[in-house]
Write a protein that holds these residues in place. Structure first.
Motif, mmCIF file in Angstrom:
data_model
loop_
_atom_site.group_PDB
_atom_site.id
_atom_site.type_symbol
_atom_site.label_atom_id
_atom_site.label_comp_id
_atom_site.label_asym_id
_atom_site.label_seq_id
_atom_site.Cartn_x
_atom_site.Cartn_y
_atom_site.Cartn_z
ATOM 1 N N ASN A 198 0.603 -1.131 -0.323
ATOM 2 C CA ASN A 198 0.113 0.152 0.185
ATOM 3 C C ASN A 198 0.724 1.338 0.006
ATOM 4 O O ASN A 198 0.853 1.986 -0.988
ATOM 5 N N ASN A 199 2.226 1.789 0.899
ATOM 6 C CA ASN A 199 2.836 2.262 1.029
ATOM 7 C C ASN A 199 3.560 2.144 -0.220
ATOM 8 O O ASN A 199 4.034 3.623 -0.905
ATOM 9 N N ARG A 200 3.606 1.893 -1.378
ATOM 10 C CA ARG A 200 4.763 1.975 -2.249
ATOM 11 C C ARG A 200 3.751 2.383 -3.702
ATOM 12 O O ARG A 200 4.200 2.437 -4.601
ATOM 13 N N GLU A 201 2.322 2.780 -3.661
ATOM 14 C CA GLU A 201 2.229 3.186 -4.677
ATOM 15 C C GLU A 201 1.000 4.138 -4.711
ATOM 16 O O GLU A 201 0.322 3.988 -2.863
ATOM 17 N N CYS A 202 1.205 5.249 -5.285
ATOM 18 C CA CYS A 202 0.238 6.503 -4.536
ATOM 19 C C CYS A 202 -0.960 6.790 -5.890
ATOM 20 O O CYS A 202 -2.009 7.270 -6.234
ATOM 21 N N TYR A 203 -0.861 4.666 -5.948
ATOM 22 C CA TYR A 203 -2.733 4.664 -6.900
ATOM 23 C C TYR A 203 -4.035 5.331 -6.398
ATOM 24 O O TYR A 203 -4.555 6.240 -7.138
ATOM 25 N N HIS A 204 -4.035 4.945 -5.360
ATOM 26 C CA HIS A 204 -4.861 5.019 -4.279
ATOM 27 C C HIS A 204 -5.383 6.690 -3.783
ATOM 28 O O HIS A 204 -5.817 6.994 -3.160
ATOM 29 N N CYS A 205 -3.706 6.879 -4.088
ATOM 30 C CA CYS A 205 -3.647 9.086 -3.509
ATOM 31 C C CYS A 205 -4.983 10.073 -3.502
ATOM 32 O O CYS A 205 -6.112 10.001 -2.537
ATOM 33 N N ALA A 206 -5.164 9.723 -4.857
ATOM 34 C CA ALA A 206 -6.555 10.425 -5.782
ATOM 35 C C ALA A 206 -7.910 10.092 -4.550
ATOM 36 O O ALA A 206 -8.822 10.971 -3.793
ATOM 37 N N SER A 262 -8.357 8.044 -2.063
ATOM 38 C CA SER A 262 -8.245 8.294 -0.206
ATOM 39 C C SER A 262 -7.918 8.847 0.572
ATOM 40 O O SER A 262 -8.141 8.759 1.875
ATOM 41 N N HIS A 263 -6.169 10.126 -0.065
ATOM 42 C CA HIS A 263 -5.979 10.884 0.822
ATOM 43 C C HIS A 263 -5.773 12.138 0.546
ATOM 44 O O HIS A 263 -5.389 13.360 -0.093
ATOM 45 N N PRO A 264 -7.190 12.444 0.797
ATOM 46 C CA PRO A 264 -7.549 14.564 0.398
ATOM 47 C C PRO A 264 -6.585 15.300 0.735
ATOM 48 O O PRO A 264 -6.197 16.255 0.295
ATOM 49 N N GLU A 265 -5.955 14.992 2.409
ATOM 50 C CA GLU A 265 -5.493 15.774 3.076
ATOM 51 C C GLU A 265 -4.224 15.475 2.095
ATOM 52 O O GLU A 265 -3.128 17.106 2.518
ATOM 53 N N LEU A 266 -3.349 15.121 2.732
ATOM 54 C CA LEU A 266 -2.037 14.710 1.728
ATOM 55 C C LEU A 266 -1.544 14.709 0.429
ATOM 56 O O LEU A 266 -1.017 15.476 0.597
ATOM 57 N N CYS A 267 -2.702 15.122 -0.580
ATOM 58 C CA CYS A 267 -2.893 15.274 -2.261
ATOM 59 C C CYS A 267 -3.097 16.703 -1.733
ATOM 60 O O CYS A 267 -1.703 17.342 -3.266
ATOM 61 N N SER A 303 0.039 18.400 -0.333
ATOM 62 C CA SER A 303 1.455 18.195 -0.481
ATOM 63 C C SER A 303 2.365 17.752 -0.910
ATOM 64 O O SER A 303 3.149 17.596 -1.827
ATOM 65 N N PHE A 304 1.366 16.885 -1.291
ATOM 66 C CA PHE A 304 2.257 15.050 -2.218
ATOM 67 C C PHE A 304 1.523 15.077 -3.304
ATOM 68 O O PHE A 304 0.232 15.733 -3.778
ATOM 69 N N ILE A 305 2.877 14.655 -3.930
ATOM 70 C CA ILE A 305 2.556 14.894 -5.535
ATOM 71 C C ILE A 305 2.964 13.507 -6.065
ATOM 72 O O ILE A 305 3.026 12.794 -6.085
ATOM 73 N N ASP A 352 4.589 12.101 -9.073
ATOM 74 C CA ASP A 352 6.452 11.168 -8.598
ATOM 75 C C ASP A 352 6.035 9.474 -8.778
ATOM 76 O O ASP A 352 7.174 9.366 -8.309
ATOM 77 N N PHE A 353 5.220 9.051 -8.906
ATOM 78 C CA PHE A 353 4.702 7.915 -8.233
ATOM 79 C C PHE A 353 4.223 6.968 -9.351
ATOM 80 O O PHE A 353 3.962 6.024 -9.549
ATOM 81 N N GLY A 354 4.728 7.424 -10.744
ATOM 82 C CA GLY A 354 3.837 7.580 -11.821
ATOM 83 C C GLY A 354 2.431 7.761 -12.177
ATOM 84 O O GLY A 354 1.816 8.451 -11.584
ATOM 85 N N VAL A 388 -2.262 15.028 8.907
ATOM 86 C CA VAL A 388 -2.156 14.937 7.258
ATOM 87 C C VAL A 388 -2.127 13.735 7.300
ATOM 88 O O VAL A 388 -2.395 12.644 7.333
ATOM 89 N N TRP A 389 -0.069 12.907 8.087
ATOM 90 C CA TRP A 389 -0.194 11.823 8.597
ATOM 91 C C TRP A 389 -1.181 11.007 8.961
ATOM 92 O O TRP A 389 -0.940 9.896 9.425
ATOM 93 N N ILE A 390 -1.496 11.530 10.410
ATOM 94 C CA ILE A 390 -2.613 10.872 11.372
ATOM 95 C C ILE A 390 -3.486 10.126 10.270
ATOM 96 O O ILE A 390 -4.028 8.866 10.581
ATOM 97 N N GLN A 449 -6.238 6.131 6.680
ATOM 98 C CA GLN A 449 -7.503 5.432 5.505
ATOM 99 C C GLN A 449 -6.298 4.492 4.836
ATOM 100 O O GLN A 449 -6.863 3.582 4.727
ATOM 101 N N ASP A 450 -5.045 5.071 5.106
ATOM 102 C CA ASP A 450 -4.073 3.266 4.358
ATOM 103 C C ASP A 450 -4.434 2.221 4.711
ATOM 104 O O ASP A 450 -4.833 1.283 5.123
ATOM 105 N N ALA A 451 -4.766 2.316 6.722
ATOM 106 C CA ALA A 451 -5.112 1.462 7.610
ATOM 107 C C ALA A 451 -6.728 0.488 7.363
ATOM 108 O O ALA A 451 -6.912 -0.420 6.697
HETATM 109 O O1 3BY Z 1 0.621 6.158 1.395
HETATM 110 C C1 3BY Z 1 0.983 6.770 0.920
HETATM 111 O O2 3BY Z 1 -0.419 6.774 0.770
HETATM 112 C C2 3BY Z 1 1.083 7.577 -0.005
HETATM 113 C C3 3BY Z 1 1.825 6.514 -1.684
HETATM 114 C C4 3BY Z 1 3.215 6.518 -1.834
HETATM 115 C C5 3BY Z 1 3.847 6.732 -0.670
HETATM 116 N N1 3BY Z 1 3.038 6.878 0.486
HETATM 117 C C6 3BY Z 1 3.242 8.678 0.563
#
Ligand code: 3BY
Ligand code: FES
Ligand code: FE
Length: 417
Positions: A200-208, A210-215, A217-219, A222-224, A364-366, A371-373
């Motif tokens: 889960n941590n090695r892709e950001c396919y799921h970021c858009a 699942s992670h509105p807060e992280l998105c 600042s996080f691009i 960069d994960f393709g 943001v990381w909390i 969300q990742d859990a």
């Molecule tokens: O854990 C995440 O959601 C993202 C995906 C890539 C690295 N990490 C910040």
């Protein structure tokens, strides 16, 4: 292909199709979990803690890893040491998991007493001729890299930790992690296998999704990304980002800030990847508005715009930014249960409420970790369903998962499975 529940682990490894997620049993079976602990947490270097958590002589952090338990401490000569948490008398645990302060290590059972350097100082009832000299606590292999503490439970630790150390010492030095402090820590227990946590941590396919807060600042680019399936607008944005990233990386390098990707993710024992990532928006930090959370920057950092030095291992991930760092350590607890321990670091002189606001620092990381859990939970629930079959990784955004799964299978084989 469905493997019977009794198939040897070697058959599950052989059934792994490149480009696909792992066969179910590798995520779910108890015997595979036991093998994983022995191989990946017993024979490889793992990130175990931070030097700044052991600031004073006698400061201790005890970490349970499967059936093993390790004491990390700073001794009276200010050296950091790691010992097996096993009394040399009849084996009792000396310390409970967690932080503490000791002047000596006293076994709760018969009070054998060890110095902070591990030597046995006192053992009652053992006779005048008892040789204490050969009953020191057993050391655990230890490597300190830029303020991070790596341990290896094997007597023959992989030598390629040198590559990680040589790469990361200069990259981490400006962040002064040895002089940082932990401003906050969370323990999240994910209801899934540790490999799903790492995937889960090695892709950001799921970021858009699942992670509105992280998105903020996080691009994710960069994960393709897959240009072929994007709208023309989004494709232009992604391509502009790549061009900008390349220019910025070259500029940072020229200014003396190592930024290029160094990746050892296949054909190696010690799995790591680092890169200096740009931060979106205000460009400073992983906070709700991407501005720095702490007014006191880390170490010798004088700029807030040097992005995010990202570092991952097979048991965690880290983000080092100008004002703070976030370090997550992953410890498997069971086939379907994984501890994610996250620490937020700031300059040791930064004062909560004056130099930083704890909510801004951590929110943001909390949110992202929670969300990742949930994603790991649904992922594990699905892979243990009889209907699961390994599915295809995206070549564009999940290449690192394919690398991880391939590395996993290789390392299992190297260790006899
Ligand atoms: O854990 C995440 O959601 C993202 C995906 C890539 C690295 N990490 C910040
Ligand atoms: Fe530790 Fe006996 S087991 S003193
Ligand atoms: Fe995520």
């Amino acid at each position: 292909m469905v493997s019977p529940a009794s198939a040897p682990i070697a058959d599950l490894l052989a059934a792994r199709r490149p480009g696909h997620s792992l066969p179910a049993g590798l995520y779910t079976r108890q015997d595979v979990f036991d093998a994983d602990l022995q191989v990946f947490f017993g024979q490889h270097w793992i990130l175990a803690g931070l030097e700044c958590e052991l600031r004073e002589p006698g400061d201790v952090q005890t970490l349970d890893i499967g059936r093993a338990s390790v004491i990390l401490l700073r001794d009276d000569d200010l050296q950091i040491r790691a010992f097996h948490n096993v009394c040399r008398h009849r084996g009792a645990r000396l310390l409970k998991a967690g932080p503490g302060v000791v002047s000596r290590l006293v076994c709760p059972y018969h009070q054998w007493t060890y110095d902070t350097d591990g030597s046995l100082l006192h053992a009652g009832h053992m006779g005048a001729d008892f040789d204490r000299g050969c009953k020191s606590l057993k050391p655990v292999a230890l490597r300190l890299v830029g303020g991070l503490i790596y341990i290896c439970l094997s007597d023959n630790p992989p030598k390629d930790i040198d590559v990680l150390a040589q790469t990361m010492e200069p990259r981490l030095a400006p962040y002064g992690l040895r002089e940082a402090k932990v401003a906050h820590q969370t323990d999240v227990i994910e209801h899934g296998n540790w490999k799903l946590t790492m995937e889960n941590n090695r892709e950001c396919y799921h970021c858009a999704g699942s992670h509105p807060e992280l998105c903020v600042s996080f691009i994710a680019y960069d994960f393709g990304f897959d240009a072929a399936t994007m709208s023309p607008d989004e494709r232009a944005r992604a391509e502009a980002h790549v061009a900008e990233r390349e220019a910025r990386e070259a500029r940072w390098e020229a200014e003396g800030h190592p930024s290029r990707t160094v990746a050892r993710v296949v054909d190696c024992a010690t799995n790591f990847r680092t890169q200096r990532l740009a931060i979106a928006g205000k460009g400073e930090s992983h906070t709700p508005d991407a501005s720095a959370a702490s007014a006191k920057l880390l170490g010798s950092m004088t700029r807030k715009d040097l992005g995010d030095t990202h570092l991952w291992h097979h048991n965690g991930w880290n983000h080092f930014m100008g004002d703070h760092a976030v370090c997550s350590i992953v410890i498997p607890l069971g086939p379907d249960s994984t501890l994610v321990r996250t620490k937020w670091l700031v300059h040791q002189d930064a004062v909560e409420g004056v130099d930083y606001d704890l909510h801004k620092l951590t929110s943001v990381w909390i949110a992202t970790t929670d969300q990742d859990a949930e994603l790991v939970r649904v992922s594990h629930a699905g892979v243990q369903d009889p209907a699961y079959e390994p599915g295809p990784y995206s070549r564009h955004t999940e290449q690192e998962l394919d690398n991880f799964a391939g590395w996993y299978v290789d390392r299992m084989r190297v260790h006899g499975y």
